[in-house]
Design an enzyme around this catalytic site. Sequence first.
Site, PDB file in Angstrom:
ATOM      1  N   ASP A  95     -28.620  19.514  75.135  1.00  0.00           N
ATOM      2  CA  ASP A  95     -29.123  20.840  75.478  1.00  0.00           C
ATOM      3  C   ASP A  95     -28.051  21.643  76.186  1.00  0.00           C
ATOM      4  O   ASP A  95     -27.638  21.297  77.291  1.00  0.00           O
ATOM      5  CB  ASP A  95     -30.366  20.723  76.376  1.00  0.00           C
ATOM      6  CG  ASP A  95     -30.922  22.082  76.765  1.00  0.00           C
ATOM      7  OD1 ASP A  95     -30.730  23.050  75.995  1.00  0.00           O
ATOM      8  OD2 ASP A  95     -31.536  22.183  77.834  1.00  0.00           O
ATOM      9  N   ASP A 312     -27.592  29.433  71.935  1.00  0.00           N
ATOM     10  CA  ASP A 312     -28.467  28.380  72.459  1.00  0.00           C
ATOM     11  C   ASP A 312     -28.764  27.347  71.381  1.00  0.00           C
ATOM     12  O   ASP A 312     -29.535  27.610  70.453  1.00  0.00           O
ATOM     13  CB  ASP A 312     -29.766  28.996  72.980  1.00  0.00           C
ATOM     14  CG  ASP A 312     -30.726  27.946  73.528  1.00  0.00           C
ATOM     15  OD1 ASP A 312     -30.255  26.911  74.014  1.00  0.00           O
ATOM     16  OD2 ASP A 312     -31.944  28.166  73.453  1.00  0.00           O
TER      17      ASP A 312
END
Length: 484
Positions: A95, A312
């Site tokens: 992440d 992202d």
Amino acid sequence: MRAPSLLLMLEFLASLSVVQCVVIPLERAFPLNGSVELSQLVARDQLRHSRILQGLAGGVVDFSVQGSSDPYSDGLYFTKVRIGSPPREFNVQIDTGSDILWVTCSSCTNCPQSSGLGIQLSLFDSSSSSSAKLVSCSDTVCSSEFQTTATQCSQINQCSYSFQYGDGSGTSGYYVADMLYFDAILGQSLIANSSALVVFGCSTYQSGDLAKTDKAVDGIFGFGRGDLSVISQLSSRGITPRVFSHCLKGDGNGGGIMVLGEILEPSIVYSPLVPLQPHYNLILQSIVVNGQLLQIDPGVFATSSTRGTIVDSGTTLAYLVQEAYDPFVSAITATVSPSVTPIISKGSQCYLVPTSVSEVFPPVSLNFAGGASMMLKPEDYLMRDGATMWCIGFQKVQSGMTILGDLVLKDKIFVYDLARQRIGWANYDCSSSINVSITSSKDFINEGQPSVSSSTREMLFKLMRFSFITLLIQLLEFVGFQVM
């Protein structure tokens, strides 16, 4: 090479204090092959984005603090890490939107006992690791330098954390320092086992979506910009460069490779990161469809507390603010209307395409500050929904962030150069070999320095596709290293 010679070689290399490059194979946890409905992907992303916006607005969760991570809203990819002495293997999701590495503790309550991903869940037990050390309140992690709303000091002098999300899910635990093992590139064509002491989170409680089993993993590997991210910890000690890269495969099974170092490719273009931002923010300036510049006010992309453009890896699709989305879709539709049938399906703009999308849909260019353009093929902005229907993968955002997720990031090399405060990219076949740069520690670039020393030595080598690297890592246990 015989084992004694290998030991001498590794001792010699260690004495050179070479900054290491770490290779991490990735697997996909969430498919992009049309087997999941577009509405499900949008719902998943919306959950994640609501938490991002809560952090930006100063709500319950500050997305910039260490470890604000959720495997059901953040992670598309997972990999294996080895922690402790003796080392134990953990499946953790990658992440770029959070900072800390955390895994589930053996004392965790209300935590998943099995995973729908078909992986065996593991628990970390600090008492079973001879190298584990609990982080005390006097450590710098708990000092004012790192103090955040997520870092606390318990009554037993133990540095702990607690993350609570708006939907009721959350995790809490304490910080541990222990050995992280990885396969490091120490020189040209040489891969060897290595390790480093890192601080990470040990989760003792999980609630809400974190406690569900359908996509449960052992934890989160955060690659954010904070001081407690593994990349920050390792680079601050000169173990790895302050740069990481990934190449995510775009086929149905996904996967790919992440490198704690710099992937080299001549066609990479770079755009500066927006300073003083918790996320990987870029300045998007314009959009071109089929060679035509769209009439969009550049102000809609300006960075503020609630606006801007974020890269992202934890977002599945891509999201454009309405002022950019409407002209974008209109331009696509106008270009392909003679050859396809535009329809609205479940609220999304879709098209019935009788032939290959690459034959009728136009190229798109996203233009960023610094003169860097991101060229998108039709597969980079469309999602297949059935045998002949394709839908716009970009979703409309009434107000807020433009977010470039996995739909756009796949089939590209992405380099997050934190030393030079920039992000680079290039279209690439991520099942192919890659080149990486190895830089000696004396030439290591500290954050804020504008350029590399002229004495930097770049040693290039070919890394085979990550499935072969996985096999090679297993063979290393017997032969020490392999020259490719």
